[in-house]
Scaffold this motif. Sequence first.
Motif, short mmCIF file in Angstrom:
data_model
loop_
_atom_site.label_atom_id
_atom_site.label_comp_id
_atom_site.label_asym_id
_atom_site.label_seq_id
_atom_site.Cartn_x
_atom_site.Cartn_y
_atom_site.Cartn_z
N TYR A 229 3.11 0.33 -1.02
CA TYR A 229 3.11 -0.96 -0.35
C TYR A 229 1.73 -1.15 0.24
CZ TYR A 229 4.42 -4.78 2.77
OH TYR A 229 4.49 -5.99 3.42
N LEU A 230 0.98 -2.17 -0.25
CA LEU A 230 -0.39 -2.41 0.16
C LEU A 230 -0.49 -3.76 0.84
CD1 LEU A 230 -0.45 -1.03 -2.95
CD2 LEU A 230 -2.89 -1.01 -2.44
N THR A 231 -1.28 -3.81 1.92
CA THR A 231 -1.56 -5.07 2.60
C THR A 231 -3.06 -5.15 2.86
OG1 THR A 231 -1.13 -4.06 4.76
CG2 THR A 231 0.69 -5.23 3.71
N ALA A 232 -3.61 -6.36 2.71
CA ALA A 232 -5.04 -6.57 2.92
C ALA A 232 -5.32 -8.06 2.89
CB ALA A 232 -5.86 -5.85 1.84
N ASP A 233 -6.54 -8.44 3.27
CA ASP A 233 -7.01 -9.80 3.06
C ASP A 233 -7.47 -9.95 1.61
OD1 ASP A 233 -6.53 -10.40 5.65
OD2 ASP A 233 -8.61 -10.67 6.25
N ALA A 243 4.55 -2.09 -5.22
CA ALA A 243 4.55 -1.58 -6.59
C ALA A 243 5.45 -0.37 -6.66
CB ALA A 243 3.13 -1.20 -7.03
N SER A 244 6.28 -0.33 -7.67
CA SER A 244 7.24 0.76 -7.82
C SER A 244 7.34 1.15 -9.28
CB SER A 244 8.62 0.33 -7.29
OG SER A 244 9.58 1.33 -7.52
N LEU A 254 6.61 -4.93 -9.75
CA LEU A 254 5.64 -5.45 -8.81
C LEU A 254 6.21 -6.61 -8.02
CD1 LEU A 254 2.42 -5.50 -11.04
CD2 LEU A 254 3.05 -3.79 -9.33
N ARG A 255 5.76 -6.73 -6.76
CA ARG A 255 6.10 -7.86 -5.91
C ARG A 255 4.86 -8.20 -5.09
NH1 ARG A 255 7.95 -7.52 -0.76
NH2 ARG A 255 8.73 -5.40 -1.04
N LEU A 256 4.32 -9.41 -5.27
CA LEU A 256 3.09 -9.80 -4.60
C LEU A 256 3.34 -11.09 -3.81
CD1 LEU A 256 0.01 -9.61 -4.08
CD2 LEU A 256 -0.29 -10.96 -6.18
#
Length: 879
Positions: A229-233, A243-244, A254-256
């Motif tokens: 699980y990634l978070t960023a600007d 992502a799994s 994927l889920r964005l």
Amino acid sequence: MQVFRTAFLLAGLIVLPAVGPDAALAAPVPAAPKSSQKNDANMILFEVRLGSQLLSDGVTAYEIGRHVYLPLGEMSRLLTLAVRVSDEGRASGYILLEERNFSLDVSAGRVHAGGKDEQLDPSQVKVEAEDIYVDSRLLARWLPVDFDIDMPSLTVKVRPREPLPLQERLARRERRNLPGNQAGYADPGYPRLATPYRVADVPFIDQTLGVSTSSAGGQRRTDTAYTAYLTADLLGMGAALYASRNPVDPSSGLRLTLGRNDPDAGLLGPLHARTALFGSVPVPGVSNISPSSATGNGVALSNRPLNQPTSFDRHTLQGDLPPGWDVELYYNEALVGFQQSRPDGKYSFADQPLAYGPNEFRLVFHGPLGQLRVERQSFLLEESAVPRGELFYDVAAHRDQYGRPRALAQFEWGLNGYLNATGGWQRMPVPGAGEQTYANLGLRSYWSAFILSGDAIRAADGGKLAQLGLKTRIGNIALSASRARLDGFTSELFAQATDPVRTRDELRAEGAIMPGAGMFFPLSLEARRDILASNRQNVLVSGRVSAYRNGTAVSNALRWQSLGGERTADGLLQVSRRVAGIGLTGQLQYLLAPARQLGSAAVSADRYLDDGYIVNLGLTRMFDTRETRLNGALNKSLGSYGLGVNGYYSTRHEYGGGVQFFMAMGLEPRHARVLTDAQPMANMGSASVRVFLDKNLNGRMDGDDEPIKGVGFTVNGGNQLARTDADGTAYLPRLPANQNIDLALDPNTLEDPQWQPQLKGVRIVPRPGRVNEVEFAVSITGEIDGTTHFVSKGKSRPIGDLQLELLDGTRKVVSSMRSASDGYYVITGVLPGDYFLRVAPEQLKRLGLTDTGMHMITIGRDGTVLNGRDFYVLPASEG
């Protein structure tokens, strides 16, 4: 380890040399030798309550094994006890009376309390830079209070054994009928500090890698699963990517989500949006038309306040849930739901009904390494009316998990102080009828003791529905009643049928029985009757009774229904017990009619062992297939990462086992320092704060400015764990995301009493994947004193209670105070600059006085002490 470093490189982060288990916190100021309990300590935040008073909603504590360690200095401050902690592992002061001295020296292993000296067991204390953490049982011996620690609600309830100064102050406040909550948090009015979005940034990432082997049906297989699980600007917005990869589960992928959140409604110019998202977004449900749809690719736009329910009488709670975690939902202290992590990395408690009066939701999250986190949401339904002249809207569209299109536009307008109008449009799939569109209108009338509502819906195929509703409260019981009439109306909630529903009556009651002695039993009862076109009736009656005491929650739900003449009844018993170091959850599904039989039963328990290990055992029994499944896991947090092994066995001769690795990673931007932790970081906000002595008064750290170490902070009035290091910086992790946070420098932690921050605090909006950078410039302040005199008929004498005002160059009042009874006054903490000092003109006018003028004041950058700035006032008739 190399696998995770490679994964982080792919996420766009250059990995620096490995850091220790405390990388998520600022480097502590050197202090007394630390206890050896570092890796097995779970940091948690508690509410502290004294009776009905909330003393603090964010006291840091540690859970080590089966014990909770509370901060000595912070608890003494909250309870108004004169005990202070130094930065060398020492504490001193007195308790209630000066002759009852208290002293503690951790390095020497000595403590003096209650009039006697004792040897200190090092395992019962944990020295940190900002405080000394003491086992709550030992701390209760030292202080004149007992601590009731409620782990499911993360609450410390203080029970004094002797009257505290704080209690006397609160009693005086009640006797004077003063408004407000003495310990409640008031908005300090800090200026908003914006954190601009970037085109691209280094992400924060929570990741889990698992390797498993299993045997079923005579076949063996080995699988590797990875989730991140990634978070960023990204592209000027906040981005969240889940992502799994799991070859066993086809739903992995994927889920964005991209977008922005602003609690102050500053998005999209005249639209004043608070939420603007696209990618994987939810679509809210609409009463009588469809339930909420949790996720799907589309867009969502809303200006509804984030502290308001998601709809008039329903509220949906959803969010991210990492692998291995579970979450319990409590409503008004009743356990109502339990969910484990899903392949899509989310949880969702959709369309929870709301009652007239308080609606208290509590989400309790449990992690595989013993992590514990609580989120609270509270609503008073009668106070949720849209203010006069304002318009709230929700617009959303997506393709749901089955690929079907859904869209809605809903509006709510405040006509006046007690009347709201609603309207909207929705398109959604109807089973057996294809795609359908709907238009709805309604009114909500908010009166002193009840809420009246009326709604009308028309479908594109001509179907119609009209509904009247009433919500009120009688004593401890909240009542809701409604009647709906249908004419050829079908939706997801009213299925197409040969004998359709013509009338639906619903009655709901929520309340609690409180027999005394601290007993509390939340109750819920709901009845629904459908009258069909053939005049046949379908009836559904459900009820729930709960109990919550001493960390144990028990809830039993029953449901009875008669559909087409067939009667069924079933139930669900749920139990949860969480105390320090031990957790137990279980549920039992059973059938009462047409036959009495058990459906399934599940129980799981976890317990801390020595050296920070946590063991989990679970047992599941399916009574219809007579299958029993036993599973177990052994996990350990190593500070910067976590490891776990697990296995299972089924009476169907299926078995397996595996290994899991947990790690969260991020980047502290000031020093490009990699942060690693076993606890998730990606879905929370954070701040990097720098404090410095601003010698040239330009508000920036440059030239001869010096960093200040050992400085602490408050967040929304509660003290924070982190202190500044030798570079003057501190990293504050796990701040609530997408909401206003008031961050202030704690002046009590500045070593020089003449030092004061140029700005007391700032308001920030933390967001996942981005570190808010905050600067606090500190200046050497000055002091002004003098005496106020009354002159009449040529004679002068001191006069007290005269209000003095200090004005800056723009004639804005920056400080005020009143002179003492002997006329003496002193104004301290005056920042460098030019000022005017005067007697308040309003007071002079009210008292019929005049003065002889104001003083011009200049405070230098090194601090200035000005004495003898006297004032003379005289009757206006003599002026």
